[in-house]
Design an enzyme around this catalytic site. Structure first.
Site, PDB file in Angstrom:
ATOM      1  N   ASN A 470       4.532  -6.518  20.792  1.00 22.81           N
ATOM      2  CA  ASN A 470       4.132  -7.659  21.613  1.00 22.81           C
ATOM      3  C   ASN A 470       3.274  -8.617  20.803  1.00 22.81           C
ATOM      4  O   ASN A 470       2.655  -8.234  19.800  1.00 22.81           O
ATOM      5  CB  ASN A 470       3.372  -7.197  22.857  1.00 22.81           C
ATOM      6  CG  ASN A 470       2.004  -6.637  22.526  1.00 22.81           C
ATOM      7  OD1 ASN A 470       1.873  -5.480  22.107  1.00 22.81           O
ATOM      8  ND2 ASN A 470       0.968  -7.440  22.729  1.00 22.81           N
ATOM      9  N   CYS A 471       3.250  -9.877  21.234  1.00 25.45           N
ATOM     10  CA  CYS A 471       2.301 -10.846  20.700  1.00 25.45           C
ATOM     11  C   CYS A 471       1.341 -11.197  21.829  1.00 25.45           C
ATOM     12  O   CYS A 471       1.101 -10.375  22.713  1.00 25.45           O
ATOM     13  CB  CYS A 471       3.019 -12.074  20.131  1.00 25.45           C
ATOM     14  SG  CYS A 471       4.023 -12.970  21.331  1.00 25.45           S
ATOM     15  N   ILE A 472       0.816 -12.410  21.866  1.00 23.12           N
ATOM     16  CA  ILE A 472      -0.192 -12.741  22.870  1.00 23.12           C
ATOM     17  C   ILE A 472       0.368 -12.736  24.284  1.00 23.12           C
ATOM     18  O   ILE A 472      -0.277 -12.271  25.226  1.00 23.12           O
ATOM     19  CB  ILE A 472      -0.816 -14.116  22.556  1.00 23.12           C
ATOM     20  CG1 ILE A 472      -1.593 -14.049  21.241  1.00 23.12           C
ATOM     21  CG2 ILE A 472      -1.756 -14.559  23.673  1.00 23.12           C
ATOM     22  CD1 ILE A 472      -2.209 -15.355  20.833  1.00 23.12           C
ATOM     23  N   ARG A 474       4.159 -12.262  24.845  1.00 21.32           N
ATOM     24  CA  ARG A 474       5.567 -11.869  24.895  1.00 21.32           C
ATOM     25  C   ARG A 474       5.803 -10.445  24.404  1.00 21.32           C
ATOM     26  O   ARG A 474       5.168 -10.007  23.442  1.00 21.32           O
ATOM     27  CB  ARG A 474       6.400 -12.819  24.022  1.00 21.32           C
ATOM     28  CG  ARG A 474       6.624 -14.159  24.622  1.00 21.32           C
ATOM     29  CD  ARG A 474       7.286 -15.098  23.635  1.00 21.32           C
ATOM     30  NE  ARG A 474       6.310 -15.802  22.822  1.00 21.32           N
ATOM     31  CZ  ARG A 474       6.617 -16.719  21.913  1.00 21.32           C
ATOM     32  NH1 ARG A 474       7.868 -17.015  21.676  1.00 21.32           N
ATOM     33  NH2 ARG A 474       5.675 -17.335  21.228  1.00 21.32           N
TER      34      ARG A 474
END
Length: 525
Positions: A470-472, A474
């Site tokens: 995951n990113c911030i 998504r």
């Protein structure tokens, strides 16, 4: 033909992942910038005269300490990038990758120092020679100042070495040095050789970056417009971090002498001026690429877009989307995180996103024309107060609420017109099927507030997931068969959008709770 396509996709995915690794040092940099901003502003003579109760030894000591601690990220930023990149890219043995990144960065500078010494350039204290060869002290080592770009090269090379050699098997006599222990060893040799080449090729890289900076700056007031628009357009693809890092930390964002030291990059210049006791005010040439440009859209525009989406929603659905929109506005205004709002309209109306990108770039240009000088990275309410109001009217912070109000009205009118005129299915305008509602309601929510069981089902089940990250905002996934991923079921379970990158990779836009969703999915996997 298929091989070419695969190669392009691989590079695309690599640069997405590379951009994601930038977030670890940048997040720390943002926090340290706030500490430095609060400390330096409250310790200033102007603030002490305005607020006499702060003019005492205890307060001044605390604020000076805050400013000193905040300067950490600025002082060691390249090293943090060299560590964070292999740490973020490595799939296993991340600790070894991070350790090797630090080793590689030190070895690079030691090797460059060796070359400069045998070439007769060092040792010297002649400021003209040091300036001509761009020599600065890095961890006490006299070396060429390769800055962030050099650290990025080291991080990428270390990652490649880590992936290639972390499981290497050596002969029994050398078995102790095998496996992941071999990674820092091969890093030392490889980067050591690279360091002998850097002094020969670095002038070409420096000239290319300076040329890019010249092109950007030669456009005058249109430079911030191009940067702000480009940064927003690259965001959905996860590549905006590359452009942002280039402007913030290299010559492309400008070069300036601060406290008798030459610094490069818009954010680097801003923070150097903030920590320099003899500097008054901030350079507009640097801040025009920083927080101030985002503020019209972040503090006014996107909340206006959220109100338009609420206004255009079906009356019976407004109560359902109110919480979603409010949380998105709070994340945007307080945290500077815009994706929860942007992804509400990006996929259903790309033209609205293009308009939003242009209006964001226009905000950068207008704030530059008005000579506002508010720095840092996030463009949120915290930056406005800490780096604008607390530093006095010299920053011209009073233009921010004016421009935010104008952008609020413009966004509201533009979004309302497009949504109603073209019947765009923004949240609350769709007619939900009873089946999807029942399926959503019949599954228990996890601590994240999301139906992770339903999300997993929509992704094709545990057997279909190859990798999960995951990113911030998504989820980033690789799947065996993307054709069985059910976009409608994902959206029925509060996913904001789905981005299909290729036949095996996709991203599911969740929002600020993505880390909890990913952790709960990981438990099932």
């Amino acid at each position: 033909m298929s091989n070419k396509i695969t190669t392009k996709v691989t590079f695309w995915e690599f640069f997405q992942s590379l951009g994601k690794t930038f977030m670890l040092p940048v997040a720390l940099l943002s926090f340290c910038g706030i500490m430095m901003g609060i400390g330096s502003s409250l310790a200033s003579q102007d603030v002490r005269e305005l607020l006499p109760f702060l003019d005492n030894h205890i307060c001044i000591t605390i604020f000076t300490w805050m400013s000193k601690m905040g300067s950490f990220a600025f002082s060691f930023l390249p090293a943090m990038f060299a560590i964070a990149i292999p740490l973020g890219l490595a799939r296993e043995d991340k600790g070894v990758a991070a350790f090797s990144g630090f080793v590689g960065y030190i070895i690079l500078n030691l090797s460059i120092n060796f070359y400069l010494t045998i070439s007769g350039i060092l040792p010297t204290t002649d400021p003209d020679i040091l300036r001509l060869n761009d020599i600065q002290s890095v961890f006490g080592i006299e070396s060429i100042n390769t800055g962030i770009l050099g650290a990025i090269f080291v991080g990428i090379i270390v990652y490649c070495l880590h992936e290639r050699f972390r499981a290497i098997r050596l002969p029994d006599a050398l078995a102790f040095f095998g496996g992941n222990r071999f990674v820092p060893i091969i890093t030392t040799v490889t980067i050591g050789i690279l360091g002998l080449i850097v002094p020969l090729v670095w002038p070409f890289f420096a000239s290319a970056i300076s040329g890019l900076g010249y092109i950007i700056n030669s456009t005058g007031v249109f430079g911030p417009l191009i940067f702000g628009t480009g940064e927003r357009l690259l965001l959905p693809f996860g590549l905006h971090h590359i452009l942002v890092a280039l402007i913030r930390f290299t010559d492309a964002g400008g070069t300036m002498e601060v406290c008798h030291e030459t610094v490069s990059g818009a954010l680097t210049i801003f923070q150097a001026q903030m920590s320099c006791p003899t500097t008054t005010g901030f350079a507009e040439s640097a801040t025009r690429f920083l927080s101030q440009g985002k503020m019209p859209s972040f503090l006014g525009g996107l909340p206006g877009a959220a109100l338009a989406m609420y206004y255009c929603a079906r009356p019976e659905n407004r109560h359902k989307i109110k919480g979603l929109l409010i949380s998105g506005v709070v994340a945007c205004v307080i945290g500077g995180i815009t994706e929860p709002l942007e992804f509400l309209f990006l996929f259903v109306a790309p033209i609205l996103y293009v308009i939003h990108a242009f209006l964001t770039g226009l905000g950068f240009m207008v704030m530059s024309i008005l000579e506002v000088t508010i720095g840092n990275t996030d463009g949120n309410l915290i930056d406005f107060v800490v780096f604008g109001i607390l530093h006095g009217t010299a920053t011209k912070w009073y233009w921010v609420p004016v421009m935010a109000a104008i952008w609020f009205v413009v966004y509201f009118l533009v979004f309302r017109f497009f949504i109603l005129r073209f019947n765009i299915k923004t949240p609350g305008r769709e007619i939900e099927s009873q089946e999807s509602n029942e399926e959503t309601n019949n599954i228990a929510l996890g601590k994240s507030g999301y139906n992770v069981v339903a999300i997993l089902k929509a992704l094709g089940g545990a057997d279909n997931i190859v990798s999960l990250d995951n990113c911030i905002t998504r989820l980033r996934l690789s799947v065996e068969d993307i054709s069985i991923v059910d976009d409608s079921l994902l959206k029925a379970n509060k996913a904001i959008g789905v981005v299909r990158l290729n036949e095996h990779n996709l991203q599911v836009v969740i929002g600020p709770q993505v880390q909890l969703v990913k952790d709960e999915l990981q438990q099932y996997l």
